[in-house]
Scaffold this motif. Structure first.
Motif, PDB file in Angstrom:
ATOM      1  N   THR A   1       0.824  -1.211   0.000  1.00 32.52           N
ATOM      2  CA  THR A   1       0.000   0.000   0.000  1.00 32.52           C
ATOM      3  C   THR A   1       0.858   1.259   0.000  1.00 32.52           C
ATOM      4  OG1 THR A   1      -1.877  -1.047   1.098  1.00 32.52           O
ATOM      5  CG2 THR A   1      -1.684   1.341   1.329  1.00 32.52           C
ATOM      6  N   VAL A   2       0.476   2.215  -0.844  1.00 32.32           N
ATOM      7  CA  VAL A   2       1.087   3.546  -0.877  1.00 32.32           C
ATOM      8  C   VAL A   2       0.198   4.483  -0.059  1.00 32.32           C
ATOM      9  CG1 VAL A   2       1.724   5.485  -2.382  1.00 32.32           C
ATOM     10  CG2 VAL A   2       2.120   3.128  -3.139  1.00 32.32           C
ATOM     11  N   LEU A   3       0.807   5.285   0.806  1.00 31.65           N
ATOM     12  CA  LEU A   3       0.024   6.097   1.742  1.00 31.65           C
ATOM     13  C   LEU A   3      -1.019   6.969   1.064  1.00 31.65           C
ATOM     14  CD1 LEU A   3       2.491   7.342   4.511  1.00 31.65           C
ATOM     15  CD2 LEU A   3       1.118   5.248   4.404  1.00 31.65           C
ATOM     16  N   LEU A   4      -0.661   7.581  -0.056  1.00 30.30           N
ATOM     17  CA  LEU A   4      -1.589   8.529  -0.666  1.00 30.30           C
ATOM     18  C   LEU A   4      -2.788   7.830  -1.291  1.00 30.30           C
ATOM     19  CD1 LEU A   4       0.727  11.276  -2.173  1.00 30.30           C
ATOM     20  CD2 LEU A   4       0.058  10.812   0.192  1.00 30.30           C
ATOM     21  N   GLU A   5      -2.676   6.542  -1.595  1.00 33.99           N
ATOM     22  CA  GLU A   5      -3.840   5.782  -2.046  1.00 33.99           C
ATOM     23  C   GLU A   5      -4.861   5.637  -0.930  1.00 33.99           C
ATOM     24  OE1 GLU A   5      -1.632   2.732  -5.236  1.00 33.99           O
ATOM     25  OE2 GLU A   5      -2.304   2.012  -3.272  1.00 33.99           O
ATOM     26  N   ALA A   6      -4.363   5.592   0.315  1.00 39.87           N
ATOM     27  CA  ALA A   6      -5.229   5.327   1.470  1.00 39.87           C
ATOM     28  C   ALA A   6      -5.648   6.599   2.203  1.00 39.87           C
ATOM     29  CB  ALA A   6      -4.525   4.375   2.432  1.00 39.87           C
TER      30      ALA A   6
ATOM     31  N   ARG B   1       7.472  11.770  -4.127  1.00 44.06           N
ATOM     32  CA  ARG B   1       7.399  11.657  -5.581  1.00 44.06           C
ATOM     33  C   ARG B   1       5.975  11.336  -6.034  1.00 44.06           C
ATOM     34  NH1 ARG B   1      11.350   8.367  -6.159  1.00 44.06           N
ATOM     35  NH2 ARG B   1      10.242   6.392  -6.504  1.00 44.06           N
ATOM     36  N   THR B   2       5.297  10.470  -5.271  1.00 46.83           N
ATOM     37  CA  THR B   2       3.916  10.113  -5.612  1.00 46.83           C
ATOM     38  C   THR B   2       3.021  11.346  -5.590  1.00 46.83           C
ATOM     39  OG1 THR B   2       4.222   7.909  -4.685  1.00 46.83           O
ATOM     40  CG2 THR B   2       1.966   8.646  -4.976  1.00 46.83           C
ATOM     41  N   LYS B   3       3.242  12.219  -4.616  1.00 43.48           N
ATOM     42  CA  LYS B   3       2.405  13.419  -4.495  1.00 43.48           C
ATOM     43  C   LYS B   3       2.728  14.444  -5.586  1.00 43.48           C
ATOM     44  CE  LYS B   3       1.347  17.293  -1.374  1.00 43.48           C
ATOM     45  NZ  LYS B   3      -0.126  17.176  -1.382  1.00 43.48           N
ATOM     46  N   TYR B   4       3.993  14.787  -5.718  1.00 43.35           N
ATOM     47  CA  TYR B   4       4.341  15.923  -6.566  1.00 43.35           C
ATOM     48  C   TYR B   4       4.343  15.587  -8.054  1.00 43.35           C
ATOM     49  CZ  TYR B   4       5.378  18.107  -2.136  1.00 43.35           C
ATOM     50  OH  TYR B   4       5.266  18.614  -0.860  1.00 43.35           O
ATOM     51  N   ARG B   5       4.388  14.306  -8.396  1.00 40.56           N
ATOM     52  CA  ARG B   5       4.300  13.920  -9.802  1.00 40.56           C
ATOM     53  C   ARG B   5       2.904  13.415 -10.176  1.00 40.56           C
ATOM     54  NH1 ARG B   5      10.028  10.775 -11.149  1.00 40.56           N
ATOM     55  NH2 ARG B   5      11.417  12.483 -10.528  1.00 40.56           N
ATOM     56  N   GLY B   6       1.981  13.447  -9.222  1.00 43.87           N
ATOM     57  CA  GLY B   6       0.608  13.027  -9.509  1.00 43.87           C
ATOM     58  C   GLY B   6       0.499  11.582  -9.928  1.00 43.87           C
ATOM     59  N   LEU B   7       1.189  10.702  -9.184  1.00 41.92           N
ATOM     60  CA  LEU B   7       1.272   9.300  -9.573  1.00 41.92           C
ATOM     61  C   LEU B   7       0.203   8.414  -8.942  1.00 41.92           C
ATOM     62  CD1 LEU B   7       5.153   8.863  -9.395  1.00 41.92           C
ATOM     63  CD2 LEU B   7       3.749   9.374 -11.393  1.00 41.92           C
ATOM     64  N   VAL B   8      -0.730   8.987  -8.198  1.00 40.86           N
ATOM     65  CA  VAL B   8      -1.760   8.172  -7.555  1.00 40.86           C
ATOM     66  C   VAL B   8      -2.819   7.780  -8.588  1.00 40.86           C
ATOM     67  CG1 VAL B   8      -3.502   8.076  -5.737  1.00 40.86           C
ATOM     68  CG2 VAL B   8      -1.368   9.307  -5.352  1.00 40.86           C
TER      69      VAL B   8
ATOM     70  N   LEU C   1      -9.513  14.686  -5.321  1.00 41.10           N
ATOM     71  CA  LEU C   1      -9.224  13.953  -6.550  1.00 41.10           C
ATOM     72  C   LEU C   1      -8.855  14.947  -7.645  1.00 41.10           C
ATOM     73  CD1 LEU C   1     -12.198  11.443  -6.478  1.00 41.10           C
ATOM     74  CD2 LEU C   1      -9.821  10.974  -5.857  1.00 41.10           C
ATOM     75  N   PRO C   2      -7.900  14.614  -8.507  1.00 40.16           N
ATOM     76  CA  PRO C   2      -7.473  15.559  -9.554  1.00 40.16           C
ATOM     77  C   PRO C   2      -8.615  16.088 -10.405  1.00 40.16           C
ATOM     78  CG  PRO C   2      -5.959  13.709  -9.451  1.00 40.16           C
ATOM     79  CD  PRO C   2      -7.086  13.384  -8.517  1.00 40.16           C
ATOM     80  N   ALA C   3      -9.577  15.224 -10.758  1.00 38.32           N
ATOM     81  CA  ALA C   3     -10.670  15.650 -11.632  1.00 38.32           C
ATOM     82  C   ALA C   3     -11.603  16.640 -10.927  1.00 38.32           C
ATOM     83  CB  ALA C   3     -11.475  14.445 -12.108  1.00 38.32           C
ATOM     84  N   ARG C   4     -11.546  16.680  -9.579  1.00 38.59           N
ATOM     85  CA  ARG C   4     -12.444  17.533  -8.830  1.00 38.59           C
ATOM     86  C   ARG C   4     -11.790  18.823  -8.369  1.00 38.59           C
ATOM     87  NH1 ARG C   4     -16.963  14.826  -6.260  1.00 38.59           N
ATOM     88  NH2 ARG C   4     -17.259  12.820  -7.256  1.00 38.59           N
TER      89      ARG C   4
END
Length: 271
Positions: free
Chosen positions: A162-167, A190-197, A265-268
């Motif tokens: 599990t990746v923290l930002l997924e949860a 990196r997950t946060k700043y590159r929008g990898l979620v 969420l990015p779309a929101r």
């Protein structure tokens, strides 16, 4: 105010003059913010930035108490001890000395070592007591409460996956972006700043038999995630972000994702 005993929770004691600095270099949140009446929610990660355990850090005199899953307490104490080196710190599984409770509602609880759950105002309180307190709700009632809010439980996560930002650890105040280095920080940042979620752990309304954890979730026959924990007609599922506004199938049930107001969420997002 409903109050429930949580027999599935345990406590790890971290004592010694270096206790704050020791944890600060290992866990995802700012341990220095823990104070009487103020808990910190944090996670221990692998060096690759994957979840191993999460807990509430509660300050009590010259020690820190980690409110964690009971079946993780011994392993958590052992794992943290491996990084002790010369730090003046002592760790032990103190689960047998505490009864862990949760309370939710308007009034502050009486008795025990209490602090508001730092994830959401509606989440309620965490309470550690030397003996079980009088209760008027069950652990199952609390589970239904946290599912309604979309709050993750350790049972919703997978160790070393599990990746923290997924949860939801970012929105739920489980990560500090300013405190400095900790184990697994590089991947988390990196997950946060590159929008990898690409996936999120999301509340779902269930119509039909409650699916078992791990049951694949599909949309038009294509797999888009999997079920995690649930109770009655509510649950949490790990879903691809493009599937969050679609009716889904899971086993013999239908799932309707219900994105909570706290989730970004990015779309929101708006400019």
């Amino acid at each position: 105010m409903p109050i429930a005993g949580l027999p599935g929770r345990g406590v790890v004691e971290v004592a010694g003059e270096d206790r704050v600095a020791f944890l600060q270099g290992l866990v995802s949140n700012d341990v220095a913010q823990a104070a009487p009446g103020r808990a910190v929610w944090a996670a221990l990660l692998t060096a690759q930035g994957k979840w191993l355990a999460d807990f509430f850090v509660i300050a009590d005199g010259d020690r820190l108490l980690l409110d964690c899953a009971r079946d993780q307490a011994a392993l958590l104490a052992t794992t943290l001890s491996r990084y002790r080196l010369r730090a003046k710190v002592a760790l032990r599984d103190a689960s047998g000395e505490f009864a862990v409770h949760a309370a939710w509602g308007e009034a502050a609880p009486a008795g025990g070592i209490a602090a508001p759950d730092p994830r959401l105002d509606q989440a309620g309180w965490r309470i550690l007591a030397a003996a079980p307190l009088p209760t008027d709700a069950s652990a199952e009632d609390y589970d239904a409460h946290r599912l309604a809010l979309g709050l993750p439980d350790p049972a919703d996560m997978e160790a070393q996956k599990t990746v923290l930002l997924e949860a939801g650890f970012d929105e739920l105040h489980g990560v500090s972006w300013s405190k400095g280095c900790y184990m697994g920080q590089e991947l988390t940042a990196r997950t946060k700043y590159r929008g990898l979620v690409k996936k999120r752990l999301v509340p779902v309304d269930v119509t039909g038999p409650l699916p078992a954890p791990g049951t694949p979730v599909t949309r038009d026959g294509a797999e888009v995630g999997e079920m995690r924990t649930g109770r009655g007609t509510r649950g949490l599922a790990l879903l691809r972000t493009e599937a969050l506004e679609c009716p889904l199938t899971c086993g013999q049930a239908r799932l309707a994702p219900r994105v909570p107001a706290w989730m970004a969420l990015p779309a929101r997002e708006t400019a």
